[in-house]
Design a protein around this motif. Structure first.
Motif, mmCIF file in Angstrom:
data_model
loop_
_atom_site.group_PDB
_atom_site.id
_atom_site.type_symbol
_atom_site.label_atom_id
_atom_site.label_comp_id
_atom_site.label_asym_id
_atom_site.label_seq_id
_atom_site.Cartn_x
_atom_site.Cartn_y
_atom_site.Cartn_z
ATOM 1 N N VAL A 57 4.915 -5.982 6.470
ATOM 2 C CA VAL A 57 6.376 -6.028 6.560
ATOM 3 C C VAL A 57 6.883 -4.740 7.211
ATOM 4 N N ARG A 58 7.876 -4.892 8.080
ATOM 5 C CA ARG A 58 8.550 -3.726 8.678
ATOM 6 C C ARG A 58 10.049 -3.991 8.664
ATOM 7 N N LEU A 59 10.790 -3.116 7.996
ATOM 8 C CA LEU A 59 12.243 -3.263 7.859
ATOM 9 C C LEU A 59 12.936 -2.139 8.617
ATOM 10 N N ASP A 117 12.608 -2.453 -2.552
ATOM 11 C CA ASP A 117 11.673 -1.393 -2.946
ATOM 12 C C ASP A 117 11.966 -0.917 -4.362
ATOM 13 N N PHE A 118 12.857 -1.641 -5.074
ATOM 14 C CA PHE A 118 13.269 -1.349 -6.451
ATOM 15 C C PHE A 118 14.042 -0.040 -6.578
ATOM 16 N N LYS A 119 14.423 0.541 -5.449
ATOM 17 C CA LYS A 119 15.220 1.778 -5.466
ATOM 18 C C LYS A 119 16.499 1.560 -4.681
ATOM 19 N N ASP A 120 16.437 1.896 -3.391
ATOM 20 C CA ASP A 120 17.635 1.835 -2.566
ATOM 21 C C ASP A 120 17.758 0.538 -1.777
ATOM 22 N N ILE A 121 16.637 -0.135 -1.528
ATOM 23 C CA ILE A 121 16.639 -1.271 -0.615
ATOM 24 C C ILE A 121 16.692 -2.584 -1.386
ATOM 25 N N ASP A 145 0.811 -1.217 0.000
ATOM 26 C CA ASP A 145 0.000 0.000 0.000
ATOM 27 C C ASP A 145 0.847 1.271 0.000
ATOM 28 N N SER A 146 2.050 1.210 0.581
ATOM 29 C CA SER A 146 2.843 2.434 0.717
ATOM 30 C C SER A 146 3.659 2.762 -0.526
ATOM 31 N N SER A 147 4.140 1.741 -1.242
ATOM 32 C CA SER A 147 4.915 1.968 -2.465
ATOM 33 C C SER A 147 5.151 0.629 -3.138
ATOM 34 N N ASN A 148 5.658 0.662 -4.363
ATOM 35 C CA ASN A 148 6.025 -0.579 -5.034
ATOM 36 C C ASN A 148 7.145 -1.264 -4.258
ATOM 37 N N ALA A 149 6.994 -2.552 -4.050
ATOM 38 C CA ALA A 149 8.001 -3.334 -3.338
ATOM 39 C C ALA A 149 7.722 -4.806 -3.600
#
Length: 313
Positions: free
Chosen positions: A289-291, A216-220, A187-191
């Motif tokens: 999920v919580r990272l 998250d397809f960016k930094d993570i 819900d918060s972003s593409n991941a």
């Protein structure tokens, strides 16, 4: 070692299976299906090909049986054909109309995010990929966008702007006990999040093994696994209420997750190449999920619906 998405079983004579898993979710989330093409060889050496389908909305499943002579898969490219059906890294074409059901249409894959691999780390199983195992698991696409429509038993499913995922399994048998999660609608972003834990037979013994990957397809881009000395703590699984939760810790930080299975349909799974084990799979599960980084910074927090989930204990 050739890429895991390529056909691995061209020289197998008995007790073997190989299957590719295509998950497709529409943009409005009203349609969720999984399509599983593959092949199997039983202990007597009898071969056949198949295309399994599960409709998450109704829970209905199909097992389309094909002669092995209709199975064609390259060993140096991701290009699979079963009858008049074709599957590849860029899309799929379906053309089934038999007494078992109707499945027709074309989907193209765009904005593809493939699972990262290296020569010494060829897939999600890491170094275990090089060892003799009863089942090998590979993630092919963590995420891709969909374009196209599919007709499933008279219903038109519009997947324009939807999201897809591809993985595969190959070997002799699925693990006797395992749990699998896959989520890509946060819900918060593409991941994308993938987790699996199983009892793994090896050299006459068994050990509990797990792997997880989140991006998250960016930094993570974080991986937790038995082979990189990560730990799984507070592990709980309830097969009656169909829930699980756990806390993964490793070099990248700590990832806690919870999952609730919802609905589901019956699929066939391999035992010594025989496709006669029944498992229940949901592709409408809910995953949170919580990272958190090693410095206690919250890097990601969100939940996903239309997640894949299997509990086999």
């Amino acid at each position: 070692m050739k890429k895991q998405e390529y056909f691995q079983g061209q020289h197998r004579k008995r007790r073997y299976f190989e299957g590719w898993y295509f998950k497709c979710i529409s943009a409005d989330r009203k349609h969720a299906i999984a399509i599983i093409p593959g092949m199997a060889i039983d202990p007597q050496g009898q071969k056949h090909a198949f295309i399994q389908v599960i409709n998450a909305v109704t829970g209905k499943t199909w097992y389309h049986h094909f002669s092995y002579s209709e199975f064609l898969c390259l060993s140096d490219d991701f290009d699979l054909r079963i009858g008049n059906n074709r599957f590849s890294a860029t899309g799929l074409d379906l053309n089934i109309d038999t007494h078992e059901g109707l499945l027709k249409g074309c989907l193209a894959f765009r904005d593809i995010h493939a699972f990262p691999t290296t020569w010494h780390n060829p897939g999600i199983m890491g170094p275990f990929t090089f060892l003799p195992m009863e089942c090998y698991h590979a993630i092919i696409h963590l995420y891709h966008e969909l374009q196209g429509k599919i007709e499933l038993d008279g219903e038109i499913l519009d997947f324009d702007g939807g999201v897809g995922y591809i993985e595969k399994d190959y070997g002799r048998s699925f693990p006797k006990t395992y749990l699998w999660l896959q989520a890509s609608h946060f819900d918060s972003s593409n991941a994308s999040f993938v987790f699996s834990r199983a009892r793994i037979p090896f050299l006459g013994r068994e050990f509990p093994g797990f792997f997880a990957y989140f991006t998250d397809f960016k930094d993570i881009k974080v991986r937790f696994a038995t082979y990189n000395h990560s730990k799984l703590a507070n592990w709980q699984v309830d097969p009656v209420n169909r829930t699980c939760s756990g806390e993964l810790s490793g070099p990248a930080g700590t990832l806690s997750f919870k999952a609730q299975m919802s609905g589901g349909g019956t699929l066939r799974a391999p035992v010594d190449g025989l496709m006669d084990r029944e498992i229940i799979e949901s592709i409408t599960a809910h995953v949170s999920v919580r990272l958190v980084s090693r410095h206690s910074e919250v890097l990601f927090q969100g939940s996903s619906s239309e997640a894949g989930m299997e509990i086999c204990l």
